[in-house]
Design a protein around this motif. Structure first.
Motif, mmCIF file in Angstrom:
data_model
loop_
_atom_site.group_PDB
_atom_site.id
_atom_site.type_symbol
_atom_site.label_atom_id
_atom_site.label_comp_id
_atom_site.label_asym_id
_atom_site.label_seq_id
_atom_site.Cartn_x
_atom_site.Cartn_y
_atom_site.Cartn_z
ATOM 1 N N VAL A 1 33.938 41.639 42.205
ATOM 2 C CA VAL A 1 34.815 41.239 41.111
ATOM 3 C C VAL A 1 36.011 40.477 41.677
ATOM 4 O O VAL A 1 36.509 40.807 42.755
ATOM 5 C CB VAL A 1 35.350 42.490 40.364
ATOM 6 C CG1 VAL A 1 36.256 42.100 39.227
ATOM 7 C CG2 VAL A 1 34.215 43.343 39.868
ATOM 8 N N SER A 2 36.471 39.472 40.941
ATOM 9 C CA SER A 2 37.730 38.827 41.307
ATOM 10 C C SER A 2 38.625 38.787 40.074
ATOM 11 O O SER A 2 38.137 38.801 38.937
ATOM 12 C CB SER A 2 37.506 37.411 41.854
ATOM 13 O OG SER A 2 37.146 36.531 40.827
ATOM 14 N N PHE A 3 39.924 38.778 40.308
ATOM 15 C CA PHE A 3 40.882 38.656 39.220
ATOM 16 C C PHE A 3 42.190 38.110 39.778
ATOM 17 O O PHE A 3 42.376 38.024 40.994
ATOM 18 C CB PHE A 3 41.101 39.982 38.483
ATOM 19 C CG PHE A 3 41.504 41.142 39.353
ATOM 20 C CD1 PHE A 3 42.840 41.388 39.639
ATOM 21 C CD2 PHE A 3 40.551 41.991 39.875
ATOM 22 C CE1 PHE A 3 43.204 42.461 40.431
ATOM 23 C CE2 PHE A 3 40.904 43.068 40.660
ATOM 24 C CZ PHE A 3 42.240 43.308 40.940
ATOM 25 N N ILE A 4 43.069 37.737 38.890
ATOM 26 C CA ILE A 4 44.374 37.209 39.283
ATOM 27 C C ILE A 4 45.417 38.280 39.024
ATOM 28 O O ILE A 4 45.437 38.902 37.962
ATOM 29 C CB ILE A 4 44.708 35.927 38.499
ATOM 30 C CG1 ILE A 4 43.720 34.828 38.885
ATOM 31 C CG2 ILE A 4 46.158 35.492 38.752
ATOM 32 C CD1 ILE A 4 43.847 33.567 38.068
ATOM 33 N N ILE A 5 46.263 38.487 40.020
ATOM 34 C CA ILE A 5 47.429 39.350 39.837
ATOM 35 C C ILE A 5 48.573 38.420 39.474
ATOM 36 O O ILE A 5 48.958 37.547 40.256
ATOM 37 C CB ILE A 5 47.734 40.158 41.108
ATOM 38 C CG1 ILE A 5 46.530 41.044 41.437
ATOM 39 C CG2 ILE A 5 49.006 40.991 40.916
ATOM 40 C CD1 ILE A 5 46.610 41.736 42.762
ATOM 41 N N SER B 1 50.587 42.196 36.236
ATOM 42 C CA SER B 1 49.416 42.454 35.405
ATOM 43 C C SER B 1 48.198 41.735 35.980
ATOM 44 O O SER B 1 48.331 40.827 36.800
ATOM 45 C CB SER B 1 49.670 42.007 33.963
ATOM 46 O OG SER B 1 49.899 40.608 33.915
ATOM 47 N N MET B 2 47.018 42.149 35.544
ATOM 48 C CA MET B 2 45.781 41.535 36.009
ATOM 49 C C MET B 2 45.199 40.678 34.890
ATOM 50 O O MET B 2 45.278 41.036 33.718
ATOM 51 C CB MET B 2 44.769 42.617 36.401
ATOM 52 C CG MET B 2 45.236 43.495 37.536
ATOM 53 S SD MET B 2 43.996 44.726 38.050
ATOM 54 C CE MET B 2 43.740 45.666 36.573
ATOM 55 N N SER B 3 44.598 39.537 35.277
ATOM 56 C CA SER B 3 43.987 38.644 34.286
ATOM 57 C C SER B 3 42.805 37.913 34.903
ATOM 58 O O SER B 3 42.562 38.022 36.105
ATOM 59 C CB SER B 3 45.020 37.630 33.777
ATOM 60 O OG SER B 3 45.352 36.712 34.806
ATOM 61 N N ASN B 4 42.113 37.155 34.096
ATOM 62 C CA ASN B 4 41.021 36.291 34.539
ATOM 63 C C ASN B 4 39.955 37.047 35.338
ATOM 64 O O ASN B 4 39.568 36.618 36.426
ATOM 65 C CB ASN B 4 41.554 35.103 35.346
ATOM 66 C CG ASN B 4 42.423 34.196 34.533
ATOM 67 O OD1 ASN B 4 43.477 34.614 34.057
ATOM 68 N ND2 ASN B 4 42.010 32.969 34.351
ATOM 69 N N ILE C 1 34.557 44.947 33.826
ATOM 70 C CA ILE C 1 35.630 44.223 33.138
ATOM 71 C C ILE C 1 36.350 45.141 32.155
ATOM 72 O O ILE C 1 37.572 45.114 32.044
ATOM 73 C CB ILE C 1 35.084 42.961 32.450
ATOM 74 C CG1 ILE C 1 34.702 41.945 33.531
ATOM 75 C CG2 ILE C 1 36.119 42.373 31.484
ATOM 76 C CD1 ILE C 1 34.069 40.685 33.031
ATOM 77 N N ARG C 2 35.602 45.970 31.448
ATOM 78 C CA ARG C 2 36.238 46.908 30.512
ATOM 79 C C ARG C 2 37.212 47.821 31.245
ATOM 80 O O ARG C 2 38.348 47.996 30.819
ATOM 81 C CB ARG C 2 35.175 47.763 29.795
ATOM 82 C CG ARG C 2 35.773 48.705 28.730
ATOM 83 C CD ARG C 2 34.801 49.801 28.322
ATOM 84 N NE ARG C 2 34.550 50.769 29.365
ATOM 85 C CZ ARG C 2 35.383 51.798 29.678
ATOM 86 N NH1 ARG C 2 36.535 51.956 29.045
ATOM 87 N NH2 ARG C 2 35.067 52.641 30.644
ATOM 88 N N VAL C 3 36.760 48.378 32.362
ATOM 89 C CA VAL C 3 37.598 49.309 33.121
ATOM 90 C C VAL C 3 38.841 48.591 33.666
ATOM 91 O O VAL C 3 39.959 49.092 33.537
ATOM 92 C CB VAL C 3 36.790 49.956 34.271
ATOM 93 C CG1 VAL C 3 37.696 50.703 35.223
ATOM 94 C CG2 VAL C 3 35.737 50.878 33.701
ATOM 95 N N LEU C 4 38.663 47.430 34.248
ATOM 96 C CA LEU C 4 39.803 46.707 34.834
ATOM 97 C C LEU C 4 40.811 46.288 33.771
ATOM 98 O O LEU C 4 42.020 46.328 34.000
ATOM 99 C CB LEU C 4 39.315 45.488 35.620
ATOM 100 C CG LEU C 4 38.540 45.824 36.889
ATOM 101 C CD1 LEU C 4 37.921 44.564 37.476
ATOM 102 C CD2 LEU C 4 39.446 46.500 37.904
ATOM 103 N N PHE D 1 37.428 42.244 45.170
ATOM 104 C CA PHE D 1 36.973 43.516 45.724
ATOM 105 C C PHE D 1 35.614 43.847 45.117
ATOM 106 O O PHE D 1 35.136 43.137 44.221
ATOM 107 C CB PHE D 1 37.990 44.635 45.460
ATOM 108 C CG PHE D 1 37.913 45.248 44.097
ATOM 109 C CD1 PHE D 1 37.442 46.541 43.933
ATOM 110 C CD2 PHE D 1 38.306 44.549 42.972
ATOM 111 C CE1 PHE D 1 37.371 47.111 42.678
ATOM 112 C CE2 PHE D 1 38.240 45.112 41.719
ATOM 113 C CZ PHE D 1 37.764 46.408 41.569
ATOM 114 N N SER D 2 34.973 44.876 45.620
ATOM 115 C CA SER D 2 33.668 45.273 45.117
ATOM 116 C C SER D 2 33.685 46.703 44.636
ATOM 117 O O SER D 2 34.304 47.575 45.260
ATOM 118 C CB SER D 2 32.605 45.137 46.210
ATOM 119 O OG SER D 2 32.412 43.776 46.520
ATOM 120 N N ILE D 3 32.997 46.924 43.534
ATOM 121 C CA ILE D 3 32.781 48.269 43.018
ATOM 122 C C ILE D 3 31.367 48.649 43.455
ATOM 123 O O ILE D 3 30.405 47.918 43.194
ATOM 124 C CB ILE D 3 32.880 48.306 41.486
ATOM 125 C CG1 ILE D 3 34.257 47.845 41.027
ATOM 126 C CG2 ILE D 3 32.562 49.707 40.961
ATOM 127 C CD1 ILE D 3 34.374 47.648 39.514
#
Length: 136
Positions: free
Chosen positions: A74-78, A83-86, A102-105, A128-130
């Protein structure tokens, strides 16, 4: 009627001064920096172990016949405010696990400390990876 008009006229300078005093938020360039390009990396409150615990606690593991080991990169923007997005699933193993990630994040309420570049808070990319282990 004159009293009401007087009150509105008397309050008008206070309302306009309040607008003049407030300053617009600082503008940022909108760039997203890779972690390797930052002077200070973003950090989750309590550290990365606390972040993983938060994700693991809220992740609903699907029932899969035969079990298996699954990795969800998974990747996202801090963002600058932490906050986390994208959110983006880089490889979905199926069984609705990408959607669940995505729901959890998106439900994580705690904010990260933002990444720093040249003494300025910046948007940063985090990957990171789940890992899900399902026993048969």
């Amino acid at each position: 009627m004159k009293k009401i008009l007087f009150v509105l006229v008397a309050l008008f300078p206070l309302l306009t001064n309040a607008q003049e005093v407030s300053t617009p938020p600082e503008k940022y360039d909108g760039k997203v920096y890779k972690e390797s390009k930052l002077d200070t990396k973003p950090e989750f409150p309590g550290g990365i172990a606390a972040f993983y615990k938060c994700v693991n606690t809220n992740f609903r593991i699907p029932e899969i016949e035969g079990g298996g080991n699954f990795v969800i990169p998974v990747s996202f923007i801090i963002e600058i405010d932490g906050s986390m997005s994208n959110f983006e699933i880089l490889k979905d193993p199926g069984f609705q696990m990408g959607k669940e990630a995505i729901r959890v994040l998106s439900k994580v309420e705690k904010k990260w400390s933002s990444g720093i570049k040249k003494n300025k808070a910046v948007r940063s990319l985090y990957t990171f990876s789940i890992t899900i282990n399902i026993k048969a």
